[in-house]
Design a protein around this motif. Structure first.
Motif, PDB file in Angstrom:
ATOM      1  N   ASP A   8      -0.929  14.258  -3.450  1.00  0.00           N
ATOM      2  CA  ASP A   8      -2.051  14.952  -4.089  1.00  0.00           C
ATOM      3  C   ASP A   8      -2.808  15.826  -3.101  1.00  0.00           C
ATOM      4  N   LEU A   9      -2.965  15.350  -1.869  1.00  0.00           N
ATOM      5  CA  LEU A   9      -3.704  16.098  -0.859  1.00  0.00           C
ATOM      6  C   LEU A   9      -2.980  17.379  -0.471  1.00  0.00           C
ATOM      7  N   GLU A  32       0.345   3.794  -3.128  1.00  0.00           N
ATOM      8  CA  GLU A  32      -0.970   4.435  -3.078  1.00  0.00           C
ATOM      9  C   GLU A  32      -1.023   5.461  -1.948  1.00  0.00           C
ATOM     10  N   HIS A  33      -0.447   5.130  -0.796  1.00  0.00           N
ATOM     11  CA  HIS A  33      -0.457   6.019   0.358  1.00  0.00           C
ATOM     12  C   HIS A  33       0.328   7.304   0.057  1.00  0.00           C
ATOM     13  N   ARG A  40       1.016   8.524  -2.952  1.00  0.00           N
ATOM     14  CA  ARG A  40       0.323   9.253  -4.015  1.00  0.00           C
ATOM     15  C   ARG A  40      -0.804  10.110  -3.448  1.00  0.00           C
ATOM     16  N   LYS A  41      -1.571   9.543  -2.529  1.00  0.00           N
ATOM     17  CA  LYS A  41      -2.667  10.304  -1.926  1.00  0.00           C
ATOM     18  C   LYS A  41      -2.142  11.458  -1.083  1.00  0.00           C
ATOM     19  N   ALA A  42      -1.070  11.223  -0.333  1.00  0.00           N
ATOM     20  CA  ALA A  42      -0.507  12.274   0.520  1.00  0.00           C
ATOM     21  C   ALA A  42       0.029  13.433  -0.315  1.00  0.00           C
ATOM     22  N   GLN A  50       0.810  -1.224   0.000  1.00  0.00           N
ATOM     23  CA  GLN A  50       0.000   0.000   0.000  1.00  0.00           C
ATOM     24  C   GLN A  50       0.844   1.276   0.000  1.00  0.00           C
TER      25      GLN A  50
END
Length: 568
Positions: free
Chosen positions: A565-566, A558-559, A561-563, A555
């Motif tokens: 983008d956020l 994905e983790h 990438r989200k951080a 994970q």
């Protein structure tokens, strides 16, 4: 990128020559190195940050329809002479001659040069135009300091607008204002738009974007109640009505031996500072001039220059003062003076029963009625506003705080189009001048300002949009094949997802790597170690909050990438 291959010369101790946090951290974290006073080499990490700052600015300039140019940094003197600024700029302009003896200058700014390009605009149909560039500027600062905050060589985003009429300039100015608000928000700089003086740039109006900071060299006057804000060179405050007694029909002399200051007269002769007329003597464009203020007020020289339009300004020398007034500073006054221009601050208007010098050493006057006894030629706001004075808009106490100027926008008006004859045909077929605006952001100064607002005792804390890398993969035991291979696999996966990642693959202790990642300021850290790998996880650390979570190996990407983008 691999840390083992990248030039990141971090230092274990704070550099002794650095004072501002941004200066100290840029040196210690391996971003910059000084060549000589006011001139810095940007190392690879700084180049990456600078590029991101430029990208943000470029996106917002393009968004408002501005077009990018690239103009020479070396300018012929003739263009600057035509605008009148060859002499005004004084010693801050780097000047040289080529082999043919022609006078040249290294560009401090580019109003004149962009205006020469605007000479090719022929019709009102060609307007409006907004043009910008990123170019190196040179200013021979007498005291460069604070690292990238005040240098002699720096990158400026300067943009210029060309419109047919004032309402067009208003629109271009407003577009830039809105763009600057977005730029500084995206860069993580909490900039306050404030009223400002146009100074040597000329023009009718200007706004500075100021970032409050203890290391700032400017001062901003701010009202928390109504959000009035202005540079001290422009700020005004509400004047309380005076309640003076009647003055004397004729001012009365009295001896004041040894009195040289406002405080001397106040303490020894019971003349409070707000009841004194302070007389300063300046030379404005070669004209000796008296400048009057209330005794407890401080002169703003920029306000004096703005009020008079003087291109050169200096305090008069002692011999000039004595030759004109017959006394030394400390005993000067304007009563009876008719052969010199007299400017007075608005705070003196209508004041009565005041004290001032008699133009005789060790002698003063009491009972002075400013309107009756002094021949004031010009009234103007000349004083610096002090903290606690009532806001000019709402009357609440004003605050004064240090700040860093990170941007400045000007309504230039017709100064340069007049000087360089920039005209177009209007709808009637007549020639009309174009009206101009000028808009600047210092790129390296913005970099320093970001750090001033985003650091802690461990180092820099870059906001994601400008960080040199989004994430660092730290291989805790680089001599352990399993750990090294796992770190490499995560690194390659992140690269494939176009995440800006650096892997710390050095043969160093884990503690050294952690300290360097924190010092450099990379927002996210993934730590790959043999203990966590045994549990099928890695550690995920957020630099800003310090929070560490355990993330399963499958994970991680994905983790991250989200951080990323956020945080963008």
């Amino acid at each position: 990128m691999r840390w083992s291959q990248m030039h990141i010369p971090t230092l274990r101790e704070d550099p002794t020559e650095a004072d501002a946090p941004s200066h100290r951290l840029l040196l210690r974290a391996g971003y910059i190195r000084q060549l000589m006073a006011g001139h810095y080499s940007l190392l690879p990490l700084a180049v990456r940050v600078r590029s991101k700052i430029i990208d943000v600015i470029r996106e917002e300039m393009n968004r408002i329809g501005s077009q990018e140019f690239s103009l020479p940094a070396l300018h012929p003197a003739e263009i600057w002479r035509r605008s009148g600024r060859w002499d005004i700029m004084g010693e801050e302009m780097f000047r040289l001659r080529d082999r043919r003896g022609a006078d040249l200058a290294l560009g401090m700014t580019h109003e004149e040069i962009f205006t020469t390009l605007a000479l090719e605009l022929n019709s009102y149909r060609d307007l409006p135009q907004m043009w910008y560039q990123f170019q190196t500027k040179f200013r021979d600062e007498p005291r460069p300091k604070a690292g990238l905050m005040r240098t002699r060589e720096f990158t400026m985003k300067d943009s210029y607008s060309f419109d047919l009429a004032p309402e067009g300039l208003d629109r271009s100015f407003d577009l830039h204002h809105e763009a600057y608000v977005r730029i500084f928000s995206r860069l993580g700089i909490s900039a306050i738009p404030v009223e400002a003086s146009s100074g040597s740039m000329g023009g009718a109006a200007s706004t500075e974007f100021m970032f409050p900071s203890a290391v700032g060299e400017d001062f901003v006057v701010h009202c928390a109640a109504c959000e009035y804000a202005a540079n001290t060179e422009k700020a005004t405050a509400r004047l309380e009505p005076s309640t003076d007694d009647e003055g004397l029909a004729v001012p009365e002399r009295f001896d004041t031996p040894g009195v040289r200051t406002i405080d001397d007269l106040a303490v020894r002769f019971g003349a409070p500072g707000d009841r004194q007329v302070k007389t300063l003597v300046f030379v404005l464009d070669d004209q000796l001039t008296l400048v009057l203020l209330r005794g407890d007020h401080v002169l703003s020289e920029q306000k004096l220059a703005d009020a008079t339009g003087a291109t050169t300004l200096r305090p008069a020398h002692a011999d000039e003062i004595r030759a004109a007034l017959g006394a030394s500073p400390g005993s000067l006054g304007a009563v009876g003076v008719t052969d010199l221009p007299i400017l007075a601050d608005e705070a003196l208007r209508g004041r009565r029963n005041m004290f001032t010098g008699a133009n005789i050493d060790d002698v003063h006057l009491r009972g002075v009625d400013v309107d009756r006894h002094i021949s004031v030629g010009t009234w103007a706001d000349l004083r610096e506003v002090a903290a606690g004075e009532p806001c000019v808009r709402c009357g609440q106490p004003l605050q004064v705080q240090r700040a860093i100027e990170v941007g400045h926008i000007f309504k230039l008006g017709y100064k340069y189009s007049d000087a360089l004859d920039a005209t177009v045909l209007d709808p009637t077929g007549a020639r009309t001048r174009v009206i101009m605006g000028s808009y600047g952001i210092g790129v390296e100064r913005a970099m320093a300002a970001i750090i001033e607002g985003h650091h802690d005792d461990r180092g820099i804390v870059w906001p994601m949009p400008v960080a040199p890398f989004h994430v660092a993969v730290v291989v805790a035991q680089s001599d352990n094949t399993t750990v090294a291979e796992a770190g490499e696999q995560i690194y390659q996966q992140l690269l494939a997802e176009r995440v800006e990642v650096i892997i710390d693959d050095r043969a160093e202790r884990a503690g050294v790597k952690f300290r360097d990642v924190e010092l450099v300021g990379i927002p996210l850290r993934i730590t790959v170690g043999k203990r966590t790998l045994a549990d099928g996880v890695v550690e995920f650390t957020d630099r800003a909050s310090g929070q560490t979570d355990r993330i399963p190996l499958d994970q991680v990407v994905e983790h991250v990438r989200k951080a990323v983008d956020l945080a963008r």
